[in-house]
Design an enzyme around this catalytic site. Structure first.
Site, PDB file in Angstrom:
ATOM      1  N   ASP A   1      -6.948   4.348  -4.442  1.00  0.00           N
ATOM      2  CA  ASP A   1      -7.687   4.304  -3.023  1.00  0.00           C
ATOM      3  C   ASP A   1      -8.164   5.552  -2.689  1.00  0.00           C
ATOM      4  O   ASP A   1      -8.477   6.052  -3.802  1.00  0.00           O
ATOM      5  CB  ASP A   1      -6.564   3.788  -1.900  1.00  0.00           C
ATOM      6  CG  ASP A   1      -7.260   3.170  -0.793  1.00  0.00           C
ATOM      7  OD1 ASP A   1      -7.647   2.003  -0.609  1.00  0.00           O
ATOM      8  OD2 ASP A   1      -7.663   4.029   0.303  1.00  0.00           O
TER       9      ASP A   1
ATOM     10  N   LYS B   1       0.664  -1.081  -0.030  1.00  0.00           N
ATOM     11  CA  LYS B   1       0.042  -0.095  -0.106  1.00  0.00           C
ATOM     12  C   LYS B   1       1.151   1.282   0.026  1.00  0.00           C
ATOM     13  O   LYS B   1       1.945   1.162   0.371  1.00  0.00           O
ATOM     14  CB  LYS B   1      -0.835  -0.036   1.260  1.00  0.00           C
ATOM     15  CG  LYS B   1      -2.058   0.758   1.143  1.00  0.00           C
ATOM     16  CD  LYS B   1      -3.387   0.047   0.427  1.00  0.00           C
ATOM     17  CE  LYS B   1      -4.441   0.738   0.268  1.00  0.00           C
ATOM     18  NZ  LYS B   1      -5.747  -0.080  -0.083  1.00  0.00           N
TER      19      LYS B   1
END
Ligand code: GLU
Length: 451
Positions: free
Chosen positions: A167, A127
């Site tokens: 995201d 991430k």
């Protein structure tokens, strides 16, 4: 409760990662589920396997300088946490939001590792992101930021190494600017280095819809285990980003009635059912706020807006709740209200949106609860399908891609349900998801030796 054999693992994580409460929360939840695993399979305690799973393989933090429209130099911080690559290249989104810090990215990377394992696709977990706030920034500013961000990130990623996606705050526009800069820096048209691309240069059909659709599919499967369905049900979806909008779309096609959505400014209630086209126009075209909905929908004041801080969207009585905004948005108090109002099922569209107290309240009340790492896995699963299409220089139809997504979500549901049963906790999808995800990653890690 955490097994006493796993307490030292948690203690080490707390000590090694001070000031990162979201990461601690995510690790604690998984370790709480693993007690039942090591009771059956004490060999998982060998070779510091669980300790290694809690430690990211690599963490990159970098400066992102850029020039705003006034000619001022701005500095942001960029992150990429490459958590685990036992199952495949690191895979996971980039989040651009002022709340981003290394603890947030670590929690997201940790969750992503198990989520990606659950999809059954060959992808590891990672991430990244930045504390950059795209809100109120011009297209030019966003582009210059994305170019600067990629000027550092490009050396750490690649289709066989690490494949970022979107995201919060990162959609097709940002992915486009970052792909353009990656292509320019490397002189390679490496379509599979990023997912969430637009359709005309290597994106996958159904990727935009996938996370929201996937959560609806998961809930559909979970409701069916109790002979229930979305038909005629009242549904509340928090958020109004990509995940929320396409949850609304799929829930409506299943016959459910979505009566509230939100953003950081507050929430809108429309008892007549949210007008999806209007919501898309506000969020996707105008980049506006949900408060605009009330005026635009007209029809004699059928909708009303409640400002953030003066109430919670979870006060709106519903049968199904789909928290799809951000971490820890649904508190213990919210969960109690939902239970009092008779909520039947909760499906997490966001990552870790329910606090641990909220989850406990739902489970004790017998509410069907689908944790994010299972319920929202449709997005990353479809990213893996995008990688497949890029690798074979192919492009699938919407029907084919959505068909694969639907199958994957039903398989994830069944895996979580059967794992929970196997480990003596039928109906506990949190346990099922954590254990099934863990076992896949752990087996691969063991096969690869101590690395
Ligand atoms: N950010 C999404 C997630 O939380 C998608 C990641 C991806 O497609 O790589 O799963």
């Amino acid at each position: 409760m955490i097994d006493e054999k796993l307490q030292p693992v948690l203690d080490q994580v707390l000590q090694r990662n001070p000031g990162e409460p979201e990461f601690h929360q995510a690790v604690r939840e998984v370790l709480e589920s693993l007690g039942r695993v090591i009771a059956k399979r004490p060999d998982y305690l060998n070779h510091a396997l669980i300790e290694r799973i809690c430690e990211p393989e690599r963490q990159i933090i970098f400066r992102v300088p850029w020039v705003d429209d006034q000619g001022q130099v701005q500095i942001n911080r960029g992150f990429r946490v490459q958590f685990n690559s036992a199952l495949g290249p690191y895979k996971g989104g980039l989040r651009f939001h002022p709340s981003v810090n290394v603890g947030i990215i670590k929690f997201l990377g940790f969750e992503q590792t198990f989520k990606n394992a659950l999809t059954g696709m060959p992808i590891g977990g990672g991430k990244g992101g930045s504390d950059f706030n795209p809100r109120g920034r011009s297209d030019g500013e966003v582009m210059r930021f994305c170019q600067s961000f990629m000027t550092e990130l490009y050396r750490h990623i690649g289709e066989y190494t690490d494949v970022p996606a979107g995201d919060i705050g990162v959609g097709a526009r940002e992915i486009g600017y970052m792909f353009g800069q990656y292509k320019r820096l490397t002189n390679r048209y490496e379509a599979g280095v990023l997912t969430g691309k637009a359709l005309f240069y290597g994106g996958s059909r159904a990727r935009t819809e996938a996370t929201g659709y996937g959560n609806a599919y998961f809930l559909q499967a979970m409701l069916a285990t109790k002979g229930q369905s979305f038909d005629g049900r009242k549904v509340v979806v928090s958020g109004s980003g990509n995940v929320a909008v396409y949850s609304v779309e799929k829930v409506q096609s299943f016959g459910g009635k979505v009566i509230a959505v939100s953003d950081s400014s507050g929430y809108v209630v429309d008892e007549g059912g949210v007008d999806l086209e209007l919501l898309k126009e506000i969020k996707e075209v105008r980049r506006g706020r949900v408060s605009d909905y009330v005026q635009l929908v007209g029809a004699g004041g059928r909708a009303h807006f409640v400002e953030a801080g003066t109430g919670s969207i979870w006060d709106v009585p519903c049968d199904v709740a789909m928290p799809s905004a951000t971490q820890n948005e649904l508190t213990g108090k919210d969960a109690r209200t939902l239970v009092t109002n008779g909520v039947l099922a909760v499906g997490e569209g966001a990552n870790m949106p329910s606090t641990p107290e909220a989850i406990r309240i739902f489970q004790e009340a017998g509410v069907m609860f689908a944790p994010g790492k299972a319920a929202n896995a449709g997005g990353v699963a479809t990213s893996a399908l995008e990688m497949q299409q890029n690798a074979s220089r192919d492009s699938w139809s919407f029907e084919q891609t959505e068909g694969r997504l639907s199958k994957i979500m039903h398989t994830i549901h069944d895996t979580c349900a059967s794992t929970a049963e196997e480990y003596g906790a039928p109906g506990d999808y949190v346990l099922g998801a954590n254990i099934a995800g863990f076992v896949r990653v752990a087996e691969a890690m063991r096969a690869l030796g101590v690395i």
